[in-house]
Design a protein around this motif. Sequence first.
Motif, PDB file in Angstrom:
ATOM      1  N   LEU A 208       0.847  -1.189   0.000  1.00 15.10           N
ATOM      2  CA  LEU A 208       0.000   0.000   0.000  1.00 15.10           C
ATOM      3  C   LEU A 208       0.879   1.234   0.000  1.00 15.10           C
ATOM      4  O   LEU A 208       1.937   1.250   0.634  1.00 15.10           O
ATOM      5  CB  LEU A 208      -0.910   0.025   1.233  1.00 15.10           C
ATOM      6  N   LEU A 210       0.896   5.551   0.456  1.00 11.82           N
ATOM      7  CA  LEU A 210       0.198   6.728   0.957  1.00 11.82           C
ATOM      8  C   LEU A 210       1.077   7.936   0.670  1.00 11.82           C
ATOM      9  O   LEU A 210       2.225   7.986   1.107  1.00 11.82           O
ATOM     10  CB  LEU A 210      -0.052   6.580   2.458  1.00 11.82           C
ATOM     11  N   SER A 212       1.538  11.961   1.113  1.00 19.84           N
ATOM     12  CA  SER A 212       1.058  13.012   2.006  1.00 19.84           C
ATOM     13  C   SER A 212       2.105  14.125   2.034  1.00 19.84           C
ATOM     14  O   SER A 212       2.867  14.305   1.086  1.00 19.84           O
ATOM     15  CB  SER A 212       0.814  12.407   3.394  1.00 19.84           C
ATOM     16  N   ASP A 220      -2.398  11.273   8.554  1.00 15.31           N
ATOM     17  CA  ASP A 220      -2.815  10.438   7.429  1.00 15.31           C
ATOM     18  C   ASP A 220      -2.402   8.983   7.627  1.00 15.31           C
ATOM     19  O   ASP A 220      -3.160   8.062   7.301  1.00 15.31           O
ATOM     20  CB  ASP A 220      -2.202  10.968   6.132  1.00 15.31           C
ATOM     21  N   ALA A 224      -4.880   5.743   7.823  1.00 14.62           N
ATOM     22  CA  ALA A 224      -4.766   4.666   6.833  1.00 14.62           C
ATOM     23  C   ALA A 224      -4.553   3.307   7.479  1.00 14.62           C
ATOM     24  O   ALA A 224      -4.777   2.285   6.832  1.00 14.62           O
ATOM     25  CB  ALA A 224      -3.616   4.962   5.872  1.00 14.62           C
ATOM     26  N   LEU A 226      -1.864   1.566   8.192  1.00  7.82           N
ATOM     27  CA  LEU A 226      -0.968   0.763   7.364  1.00  7.82           C
ATOM     28  C   LEU A 226      -0.441  -0.426   8.161  1.00  7.82           C
ATOM     29  O   LEU A 226      -0.018  -0.285   9.295  1.00  7.82           O
ATOM     30  CB  LEU A 226       0.200   1.619   6.873  1.00  7.82           C
ATOM     31  N   ASP A 259      -3.093   2.475  -4.152  1.00  5.15           N
ATOM     32  CA  ASP A 259      -2.796   3.660  -3.348  1.00  5.15           C
ATOM     33  C   ASP A 259      -3.786   3.755  -2.201  1.00  5.15           C
ATOM     34  O   ASP A 259      -4.993   3.639  -2.401  1.00  5.15           O
ATOM     35  CB  ASP A 259      -2.899   4.925  -4.178  1.00  5.15           C
ATOM     36  N   ALA A 260      -3.283   4.008  -1.013  1.00  2.00           N
ATOM     37  CA  ALA A 260      -4.167   4.254   0.133  1.00  2.00           C
ATOM     38  C   ALA A 260      -4.689   5.688   0.067  1.00  2.00           C
ATOM     39  O   ALA A 260      -5.860   5.951   0.280  1.00  2.00           O
ATOM     40  CB  ALA A 260      -3.412   4.022   1.424  1.00  2.00           C
ATOM     41  N   VAL A 261      -3.808   6.615  -0.243  1.00  2.00           N
ATOM     42  CA  VAL A 261      -4.175   8.039  -0.306  1.00  2.00           C
ATOM     43  C   VAL A 261      -3.306   8.668  -1.374  1.00  2.00           C
ATOM     44  O   VAL A 261      -2.135   8.334  -1.498  1.00  2.00           O
ATOM     45  CB  VAL A 261      -3.905   8.743   1.042  1.00  2.00           C
TER      46      VAL A 261
END
Length: 263
Positions: A208, A210, A212, A220, A224, A226, A259-261
């Motif tokens: 994953l 992320l 930011s 974040d 998430a 993770l 992608d998580a974010v």
Amino acid sequence: MRKPGQVFLVGAGPGDPELLTLKAARILGEAQAVVYDRLVSEEVLALTPPLARLIPVGKAPKSHPVPQERINEILVELALDGLTVVRLKGGDPMIFGRGSEEAAALSAAGVPFEIVPGITAAQGAAAATGVPLTHRGLASGIRYITGHCREDRPLDLDWAGLADPQTTLVVYMGAGAIAEIAARLLGEGLPASHPVMAVASATTPQELRLVSSLGRIAEDAAAASLRGPVLFVIGEVVSLYRSCPDTVLALLATSPSRDAVYA
């Protein structure tokens, strides 16, 4: 007296078994005993001979069921029994892997050993995401740091030196300390907008990502949730995540990762 066996301190890479070096795969296939860490993937362990002894000695945050001193003793004992021993570590054994401590213990006991390097998590994450660790005009250097100190001591790092906008910081084992790390870097002058990428379980099907900023990464990352080993890449190179060459983007499109974010 029985002739001692040999110990190989082998880097298993970041998770994908195809990222093992040829030498690591060959030695693993010849092992009589494998002493392995928690982060070594099942796919890599599947390459060991059927009759090899598998000995888990993995550590987790705030949980060290097999102390490092005992791991050193296990390696010596197995080698003195005449076995070919593989000490299998995630990533590279000499990058936050305590390989040097084990090498010193083996040397003191008169046990022959060899170090077999592996692809470290930073390289694996860079290849998987297409985010380079250096890039002309954005980052002229890299620094690898740990977010976890021995015996859970406070982080004592060169924060002023680390807060260099022309340097990419790669934080290993930093999930529990990313809020402190971000705060200290912000305190030394890096802007809140400074890009950050977190990559969990890099190069595996569970990966994953992320994306930011330094001002938001702690919030974040917590949101998430993770899982698995998390690597943080801090630097302007993260801004290239969505501007990779077409060939790299094509590879990413076929990746099992998601992608998580993206911010």
